[in-house]
Scaffold this motif. Structure first.
Motif, PDB file in Angstrom:
ATOM      1  N   MET A  49      -7.445   8.396  24.755  1.00 43.10           N
ATOM      2  CA  MET A  49      -8.364   7.623  24.586  1.00 43.10           C
ATOM      3  C   MET A  49     -10.030   7.323  26.535  1.00 43.10           C
ATOM      4  SD  MET A  49      -9.782   8.302  21.719  1.00 43.10           S
ATOM      5  CE  MET A  49     -11.444   8.037  21.979  1.00 43.10           C
ATOM      6  N   ARG A  50      -8.739   6.607  27.639  1.00 42.15           N
ATOM      7  CA  ARG A  50      -8.466   6.575  28.612  1.00 42.15           C
ATOM      8  C   ARG A  50     -10.085   7.386  29.656  1.00 42.15           C
ATOM      9  NH1 ARG A  50      -5.307   1.535  28.529  1.00 42.15           N
ATOM     10  NH2 ARG A  50      -3.763   2.635  28.864  1.00 42.15           N
ATOM     11  N   ARG A  51      -8.607   8.419  29.327  1.00 38.95           N
ATOM     12  CA  ARG A  51      -8.820   9.723  30.254  1.00 38.95           C
ATOM     13  C   ARG A  51     -10.302  10.457  29.368  1.00 38.95           C
ATOM     14  NH1 ARG A  51      -3.336  10.839  28.883  1.00 38.95           N
ATOM     15  NH2 ARG A  51      -2.415  10.266  30.274  1.00 38.95           N
ATOM     16  N   LEU A  52     -10.544  10.681  27.963  1.00 41.59           N
ATOM     17  CA  LEU A  52     -11.866  10.667  27.859  1.00 41.59           C
ATOM     18  C   LEU A  52     -13.121  10.000  28.463  1.00 41.59           C
ATOM     19  CD1 LEU A  52     -12.509  13.231  25.439  1.00 41.59           C
ATOM     20  CD2 LEU A  52     -12.319  11.091  23.921  1.00 41.59           C
ATOM     21  N   MET A  53     -12.616   8.884  27.706  1.00 39.59           N
ATOM     22  CA  MET A  53     -14.214   8.091  28.442  1.00 39.59           C
ATOM     23  C   MET A  53     -14.456   7.886  30.028  1.00 39.59           C
ATOM     24  SD  MET A  53     -14.369   4.782  26.260  1.00 39.59           S
ATOM     25  CE  MET A  53     -12.266   4.533  26.581  1.00 39.59           C
ATOM     26  N   ARG A  54     -13.453   8.221  31.200  1.00 36.75           N
ATOM     27  CA  ARG A  54     -13.732   8.435  32.294  1.00 36.75           C
ATOM     28  C   ARG A  54     -14.514  10.008  32.327  1.00 36.75           C
ATOM     29  NH1 ARG A  54      -8.903   5.248  33.032  1.00 36.75           N
ATOM     30  NH2 ARG A  54      -7.482   7.537  32.816  1.00 36.75           N
ATOM     31  N   GLU A  55     -13.669  11.330  31.812  1.00 38.82           N
ATOM     32  CA  GLU A  55     -14.259  12.641  32.143  1.00 38.82           C
ATOM     33  C   GLU A  55     -15.431  12.322  31.549  1.00 38.82           C
ATOM     34  OE1 GLU A  55     -14.150  16.127  33.559  1.00 38.82           O
ATOM     35  OE2 GLU A  55     -13.210  14.394  34.234  1.00 38.82           O
ATOM     36  N   THR A  56     -15.918  11.580  30.473  1.00 35.47           N
ATOM     37  CA  THR A  56     -16.937  12.175  30.325  1.00 35.47           C
ATOM     38  C   THR A  56     -18.080  11.372  31.109  1.00 35.47           C
ATOM     39  OG1 THR A  56     -17.278  10.030  28.686  1.00 35.47           O
ATOM     40  CG2 THR A  56     -16.649  12.364  27.416  1.00 35.47           C
ATOM     41  N   TYR A  57     -17.408  10.218  31.255  1.00 30.89           N
ATOM     42  CA  TYR A  57     -18.401   9.206  32.396  1.00 30.89           C
ATOM     43  C   TYR A  57     -18.568   9.973  34.263  1.00 30.89           C
ATOM     44  CZ  TYR A  57     -19.812   6.047  36.187  1.00 30.89           C
ATOM     45  OH  TYR A  57     -20.046   5.721  37.434  1.00 30.89           O
ATOM     46  N   ARG A  58     -17.157  10.643  34.305  1.00 30.73           N
ATOM     47  CA  ARG A  58     -18.109  11.784  35.360  1.00 30.73           C
ATOM     48  C   ARG A  58     -18.402  12.722  35.543  1.00 30.73           C
ATOM     49  NH1 ARG A  58     -15.920  16.186  38.030  1.00 30.73           N
ATOM     50  NH2 ARG A  58     -14.644  16.845  35.826  1.00 30.73           N
ATOM     51  N   LEU A  59     -18.633  13.393  34.819  1.00 31.22           N
ATOM     52  CA  LEU A  59     -19.345  14.246  34.085  1.00 31.22           C
ATOM     53  C   LEU A  59     -20.729  13.846  34.286  1.00 31.22           C
ATOM     54  CD1 LEU A  59     -17.106  16.575  31.805  1.00 31.22           C
ATOM     55  CD2 LEU A  59     -18.191  17.309  33.989  1.00 31.22           C
ATOM     56  N   ASN A  60     -21.213  12.447  33.638  1.00 36.89           N
ATOM     57  CA  ASN A  60     -23.420  12.535  33.591  1.00 36.89           C
ATOM     58  C   ASN A  60     -23.320  10.983  34.444  1.00 36.89           C
ATOM     59  OD1 ASN A  60     -23.608  13.894  30.940  1.00 36.89           O
ATOM     60  ND2 ASN A  60     -21.564  12.949  30.942  1.00 36.89           N
ATOM     61  N   GLN A  61     -22.303  11.196  35.373  1.00 38.13           N
ATOM     62  CA  GLN A  61     -22.806   9.425  36.154  1.00 38.13           C
ATOM     63  C   GLN A  61     -24.192  10.189  37.260  1.00 38.13           C
ATOM     64  OE1 GLN A  61     -19.783   8.762  38.801  1.00 38.13           O
ATOM     65  NE2 GLN A  61     -19.421  10.879  40.183  1.00 38.13           N
ATOM     66  N   GLU A  62     -24.505  11.716  37.231  1.00 30.45           N
ATOM     67  CA  GLU A  62     -25.324  11.688  37.917  1.00 30.45           C
ATOM     68  C   GLU A  62     -26.941  10.818  37.354  1.00 30.45           C
ATOM     69  OE1 GLU A  62     -24.916  14.589  35.171  1.00 30.45           O
ATOM     70  OE2 GLU A  62     -23.968  14.058  36.362  1.00 30.45           O
ATOM     71  N   ILE A  63     -26.486  11.017  35.888  1.00 33.08           N
ATOM     72  CA  ILE A  63     -27.832  10.230  35.515  1.00 33.08           C
ATOM     73  C   ILE A  63     -28.538   8.354  36.281  1.00 33.08           C
ATOM     74  CG2 ILE A  63     -28.459   8.609  33.362  1.00 33.08           C
ATOM     75  CD1 ILE A  63     -27.184  10.657  31.639  1.00 33.08           C
TER      76      ILE A  63
END
Length: 106
Positions: A49-63
Motif C-alpha cells: 500500500m505504501r508503494r502504491l501511494m508513493r507511485e501514484t503521488y510520483r506520477l501525479n505530482q505535477e498538479i
C-alpha cells in the motif's frame, strides 16, 4: 520534530481511502506515506500500500507545480484497494490541496 509539527499545525481533509495532512513550508517538499499496522498486520500488505501511494503521488505530482510543502497520506481503509481507486484518491487530494493553497494563501 517535523512530523509532529505537520500533524499538530497542518490542515487536513479526507479523500477516501486517504486522510491528507498538509502544511506549506519554506524548505524542500517532503511527503509521508503511512499504512498502519493496526489495519494491515502483514508487512507485505503495508509495504504494498505504501508503494502504491508513493507511485501514484510520483506520477501525479505535477498538479502542484513548484510549491514547497509537507504532505502526509494516511491510508484509512481496512481493505487493500486497487491501483485505480488509490490513484483517483491521490488526484482528488492533490487538486483539493492545490485549490486550498491558492484560495487561502498562507
Amino acid at each position: 520534530m517535523r512530523i509532529a509539527d505537520l500533524y499538530r499545525e497542518g490542515k487536513r481533509f479526507v479523500s477516501w481511502p486517504l486522510r491528507v495532512t498538509w502544511m506549506i513550508t519554506e524548505g524542500p517538499t517532503q511527503i509521508l506515506v503511512w499504512a498502519p499496522k493496526s489495519l494491515f498486520k502483514r508487512a507485505v500488505k503495508r509495504n504494498h500500500m505504501r508503494r502504491l501511494m508513493r507511485e501514484t503521488y510520483r506520477l501525479n505530482q505535477e498538479i502542484l507545480g513548484d510549491l514547497h510543502y509537507q504532505i502526509a497520506f494516511n491510508y484509512m481503509d481496512k481493505e487493500e484497494q486497487p491501483y485505480a481507486v488509490v490513484e483517483k484518491a491521490i488526484k482528488k487530494a492533490l487538486k483539493k490541496f492545490y485549490d486550498e493553497v491558492f484560495r487561502f494563501p498562507c
